[in-house]
Every structure is written in C-alpha cells, then in structure tokens.
Design a protein around this motif. Structure first.
Motif, PDB file in Angstrom:
ATOM      1  N   PHE A 178     -15.683   0.398  -0.271  1.00 41.38           N
ATOM      2  CA  PHE A 178     -15.179   1.168   0.864  1.00 41.38           C
ATOM      3  C   PHE A 178     -16.294   2.042   1.431  1.00 41.38           C
ATOM      4  O   PHE A 178     -17.273   2.353   0.737  1.00 41.38           O
ATOM      5  N   GLY A 179     -16.142   2.439   2.690  1.00 40.93           N
ATOM      6  CA  GLY A 179     -17.091   3.363   3.286  1.00 40.93           C
ATOM      7  C   GLY A 179     -17.051   4.705   2.574  1.00 40.93           C
ATOM      8  O   GLY A 179     -16.011   5.103   2.031  1.00 40.93           O
ATOM      9  N   PRO A 180     -18.167   5.454   2.569  1.00 42.74           N
ATOM     10  CA  PRO A 180     -18.223   6.718   1.821  1.00 42.74           C
ATOM     11  C   PRO A 180     -17.220   7.767   2.297  1.00 42.74           C
ATOM     12  O   PRO A 180     -16.789   8.616   1.516  1.00 42.74           O
ATOM     13  N   GLN A 181     -16.818   7.705   3.572  1.00 43.06           N
ATOM     14  CA  GLN A 181     -15.877   8.679   4.115  1.00 43.06           C
ATOM     15  C   GLN A 181     -14.473   8.109   4.303  1.00 43.06           C
ATOM     16  O   GLN A 181     -13.596   8.802   4.838  1.00 43.06           O
ATOM     17  N   THR A 182     -14.243   6.880   3.874  1.00 37.02           N
ATOM     18  CA  THR A 182     -12.958   6.235   4.166  1.00 37.02           C
ATOM     19  C   THR A 182     -12.344   5.600   2.918  1.00 37.02           C
ATOM     20  O   THR A 182     -11.627   4.599   3.007  1.00 37.02           O
ATOM     21  N   ARG A 183     -12.614   6.185   1.769  1.00 38.88           N
ATOM     22  CA  ARG A 183     -12.076   5.626   0.529  1.00 38.88           C
ATOM     23  C   ARG A 183     -10.570   5.877   0.429  1.00 38.88           C
ATOM     24  O   ARG A 183     -10.056   6.866   0.962  1.00 38.88           O
ATOM     25  N   PRO A 184      -9.849   4.996  -0.254  1.00 34.59           N
ATOM     26  CA  PRO A 184      -8.388   5.135  -0.348  1.00 34.59           C
ATOM     27  C   PRO A 184      -7.988   6.350  -1.166  1.00 34.59           C
ATOM     28  O   PRO A 184      -8.710   6.794  -2.065  1.00 34.59           O
ATOM     29  N   SER A 185      -6.819   6.873  -0.835  1.00 33.32           N
ATOM     30  CA  SER A 185      -6.258   8.003  -1.579  1.00 33.32           C
ATOM     31  C   SER A 185      -5.752   7.525  -2.935  1.00 33.32           C
ATOM     32  O   SER A 185      -5.620   6.324  -3.196  1.00 33.32           O
ATOM     33  N   GLU A 186      -5.431   8.477  -3.811  1.00 30.74           N
ATOM     34  CA  GLU A 186      -4.868   8.120  -5.124  1.00 30.74           C
ATOM     35  C   GLU A 186      -3.547   7.381  -4.956  1.00 30.74           C
ATOM     36  O   GLU A 186      -3.250   6.442  -5.701  1.00 30.74           O
ATOM     37  N   SER A 187      -2.761   7.787  -3.973  1.00 32.77           N
ATOM     38  CA  SER A 187      -1.486   7.108  -3.722  1.00 32.77           C
ATOM     39  C   SER A 187      -1.707   5.666  -3.288  1.00 32.77           C
ATOM     40  O   SER A 187      -1.010   4.745  -3.750  1.00 32.77           O
ATOM     41  N   GLU A 188      -2.684   5.444  -2.397  1.00 27.39           N
ATOM     42  CA  GLU A 188      -2.986   4.079  -1.962  1.00 27.39           C
ATOM     43  C   GLU A 188      -3.494   3.232  -3.123  1.00 27.39           C
ATOM     44  O   GLU A 188      -3.133   2.064  -3.263  1.00 27.39           O
ATOM     45  N   LEU A 189      -4.313   3.836  -3.972  1.00 23.25           N
ATOM     46  CA  LEU A 189      -4.812   3.109  -5.143  1.00 23.25           C
ATOM     47  C   LEU A 189      -3.670   2.719  -6.069  1.00 23.25           C
ATOM     48  O   LEU A 189      -3.668   1.611  -6.640  1.00 23.25           O
ATOM     49  N   ASP A 190      -2.705   3.621  -6.226  1.00 22.95           N
ATOM     50  CA  ASP A 190      -1.522   3.281  -7.030  1.00 22.95           C
ATOM     51  C   ASP A 190      -0.818   2.055  -6.459  1.00 22.95           C
ATOM     52  O   ASP A 190      -0.384   1.155  -7.209  1.00 22.95           O
ATOM     53  N   ASP A 191      -0.697   2.022  -5.136  1.00 28.51           N
ATOM     54  CA  ASP A 191       0.017   0.911  -4.497  1.00 28.51           C
ATOM     55  C   ASP A 191      -0.773  -0.391  -4.591  1.00 28.51           C
ATOM     56  O   ASP A 191      -0.203  -1.463  -4.866  1.00 28.51           O
ATOM     57  N   PHE A 192      -2.074  -0.321  -4.369  1.00 30.53           N
ATOM     58  CA  PHE A 192      -2.899  -1.525  -4.535  1.00 30.53           C
ATOM     59  C   PHE A 192      -2.768  -2.061  -5.957  1.00 30.53           C
ATOM     60  O   PHE A 192      -2.623  -3.269  -6.173  1.00 30.53           O
ATOM     61  N   TRP A 193      -2.819  -1.149  -6.922  1.00 30.51           N
ATOM     62  CA  TRP A 193      -2.734  -1.573  -8.314  1.00 30.51           C
ATOM     63  C   TRP A 193      -1.370  -2.179  -8.625  1.00 30.51           C
ATOM     64  O   TRP A 193      -1.266  -3.176  -9.349  1.00 30.51           O
ATOM     65  N   SER A 194      -0.309  -1.609  -8.052  1.00 31.19           N
ATOM     66  CA  SER A 194       1.032  -2.136  -8.265  1.00 31.19           C
ATOM     67  C   SER A 194       1.122  -3.589  -7.820  1.00 31.19           C
ATOM     68  O   SER A 194       1.743  -4.427  -8.494  1.00 31.19           O
ATOM     69  N   LEU A 195       0.487  -3.922  -6.694  1.00 35.14           N
ATOM     70  CA  LEU A 195       0.528  -5.285  -6.178  1.00 35.14           C
ATOM     71  C   LEU A 195      -0.281  -6.249  -7.047  1.00 35.14           C
ATOM     72  O   LEU A 195       0.109  -7.390  -7.266  1.00 35.14           O
ATOM     73  N   ILE A 196      -1.414  -5.774  -7.552  1.00 38.00           N
ATOM     74  CA  ILE A 196      -2.244  -6.615  -8.418  1.00 38.00           C
ATOM     75  C   ILE A 196      -1.556  -6.846  -9.761  1.00 38.00           C
ATOM     76  O   ILE A 196      -1.536  -7.962 -10.290  1.00 38.00           O
ATOM     77  N   ASP A 197      -0.991  -5.795 -10.301  1.00 37.63           N
ATOM     78  CA  ASP A 197      -0.420  -5.841 -11.648  1.00 37.63           C
ATOM     79  C   ASP A 197       0.958  -6.505 -11.693  1.00 37.63           C
ATOM     80  O   ASP A 197       1.392  -6.964 -12.750  1.00 37.63           O
ATOM     81  N   ASN A 198       1.639  -6.577 -10.541  1.00 38.10           N
ATOM     82  CA  ASN A 198       2.978  -7.156 -10.512  1.00 38.10           C
ATOM     83  C   ASN A 198       2.952  -8.604 -11.005  1.00 38.10           C
ATOM     84  O   ASN A 198       2.000  -9.344 -10.769  1.00 38.10           O
TER      85      ASN A 198
END
Length: 300
Positions: A178-198
C-alpha cells in the motif's frame, strides 16, 4: 468528497449464490444499463470494490463474484486452481444472469490475468468485450515483482507457509504494497482477513499462487490480445506499488500501441481502496469517451 464504504457485514448480506461445476459461488449484482464485470485480486475478494460499487451501479449493471477459492465462495482443498477456469467461471456467471450484451471489464491484480484471458477469448469470438480497464496487476510476467510471502508460497514449503499464514502476515504484506499514506485501517484489515480466512482459506493459498507460473505460460497469447487493438483499454495504476507500479506501466507503454494510461502518485497496489474517488473519476472519463457523440447529446 469521499465515497461511502459498504461495511463487510452489509456486503455479505447482499450477496447471492449460484453453483459452478459443483461449487457454491457468491456473487453480487445491482444497477441497470450496460453490464460491467468487476474482477478482484489475490488474496482478497470482491469486497475490494465496495467504495466504487454504489456510484458505478448508478450508471451500469454491475456484476462481481468471489472467484473459486476466494472470499465467501467455496475453497475446495483437492482442486487445481487455474486462471482459465476462473475465466470460465466469469462467463458462467454472465450466462446465469442472462447477460447477452457486450460486457465491460474492470479488473485488479489476479483479476487482470482473468480479464486478459477474456480479451483473448474476445479475439477468438468466444465472448464479446466492450472495453477493459486494468488496475495494478502483473500484466507482463517480466515486470512482476512478488513480495516475500508470494515467493514463500511458491516454494516447496508453500503448503506449510499457507497454513501458518495469519492476520499478522497479512498486515506485513499489505504494509509493503500500500502507499505510505493510504494504508488500510485496523478495521479494514480485520475484514480483509475475514475474507481470506473464511472456509479455511489459508489451506489453499499455496494452490492459488500457481497463477504466477500460469501467467508465464499464457504471456504471449495475452499480450497479443492487448496489442490487437480490438477492445478499448486503459490502465489506472498506483505508481508506488512495488509489485506492479510505475515499472509495469512503463512496460505497458513500450508494448501496447497508443497506450491509454493513468498514473496515481503516492498510491500503491490497491487503488480502488486507497484512492477510490480518483479511480472512479478516471474510469468514468474513459467510459464517457467511448460513448457516441449522439448518445452524449441525447443524455445531456
């Protein structure tokens, strides 16, 4: 101005299912007008498009699915995952939805390869494509620079690496791309992980990563399809992406006649998440220039 997000819990409720070769696939469809197929990347899912979903559905009939092995779709363990089959899946979904018009493509990462296969099939008169826009992805194997996790998954120990992959591993990988100023929030990371781990998705990551050698096998056919000029193309690229940023865009300009490219300074590998308003602006501008002048006048 910012685009409203669609929370993952809401997104999931809006999804529907159909069966492809015995496997349950989750898909989303909304809006009216020309069909627009959104094709997501690795290792995430169609929720990647959630910022763009609502504004695009105001103009087009927008269609997306979690491809086989991704997101909320089936992730069979004893399966050989293949980009060509994912293209079959996209065509099966279009047939299931009764889409008969030329379809427009907006693709990212792994989805770029699926879109390239569909472009090749357009040349072969197996599908009719109206236009194609690529976001960051490995359009040319010679410019693809995999991150460490991808290299490990491709190794003989990939099956172990995948099973040990965790949210922390995802955070480390996303921090790189990700760009240095546009990294995902902790909430977004939780959601990305939920989709991968499902559906225990980490068990098959070493199988999904086989798209990298598959790209090399199809490289000449896919590049020829882009060079043919049969379909209007644009690339919208986050230039600081170490995987497929400015260096990939330069290669595109070398190989593709009359290249239509947009570079997004400071943006990394996920422009639809990092800079959705810019992506929307450049996508709609591309589509507007395709419309016949008479149609523009009639609609103004």
């Amino acid at each position: 101005m910012q685009l409203a997000e669609i929370p993952l819990c809401v997104w999931r409720k809006r999804g529907q299912s159909f069966v492809f070769r015995g496997q349950t696939i989750r898909y989303w469809v909304a809006g009216q007008g020309e069909p627009l197929l959104l094709i997501h990347g690795f290792p995430t899912a169609s929720w990647d498009w959630h910022y763009l979903w609502q504004p695009l559905t105001q103009r087009y009939r927008v269609i997306a699915c979690d491809m086989l092995g991704f997101g909320d779709s089936a992730k069979p363990l004893d399966h050989e995952y293949c980009l060509l089959e994912q293209a079959d899946l996209q065509q099966a979904l279009l047939d299931y939805l009764g889409v008969r018009q030329p379809v427009h493509l907006l693709a990212h990462d792994y989805g770029d390869s699926v879109a390239q296969e569909l472009l090749a099939r357009h040349i072969e008169a197996r599908i009719e494509i109206g236009s194609c826009v690529f976001l960051n992805g490995g359009l040319f194997p010679e410019t693809h620079r995999p991150v460490l996790m991808q290299k490990l998954l491709l190794s003989p120990l990939g099956w172990m690496i995948g099973r040990a992959f965790s949210r922390d591993g995802l955070v480390k990988s996303f921090r790189q791309i990700f760009g240095p100023q546009t990294r995902p929030s902790e909430s977004e990371l939780d959601d990305f992980w939920s989709l991968i781990d499902n559906n225990r998705g980490t068990r098959i990551m070493h199988k999904l990563i086989n798209y990298v050698p598959q790209r090399r096998m199809q490289r000449d056919r896919w590049v020829s399809a882009m060079q043919a000029g049969a379909v209007p193309l644009r690339v919208i690229d986050g230039e600081v992406d170490p995987v497929s940023g400015a260096h990939m865009l330069e290669r595109y300009r070398q190989l593709i006649p009359n290249p239509d490219t947009v570079s997004l300074p400071g943006i990394g590998h996920y422009p639809q998440i990092e800079a959705p308003l810019q992506v929307l602006k450049h996508y709609l501008a591309f589509r507007d220039q395709l419309d016949p002048p008479a149609l523009k006048t009639a609609c103004s």
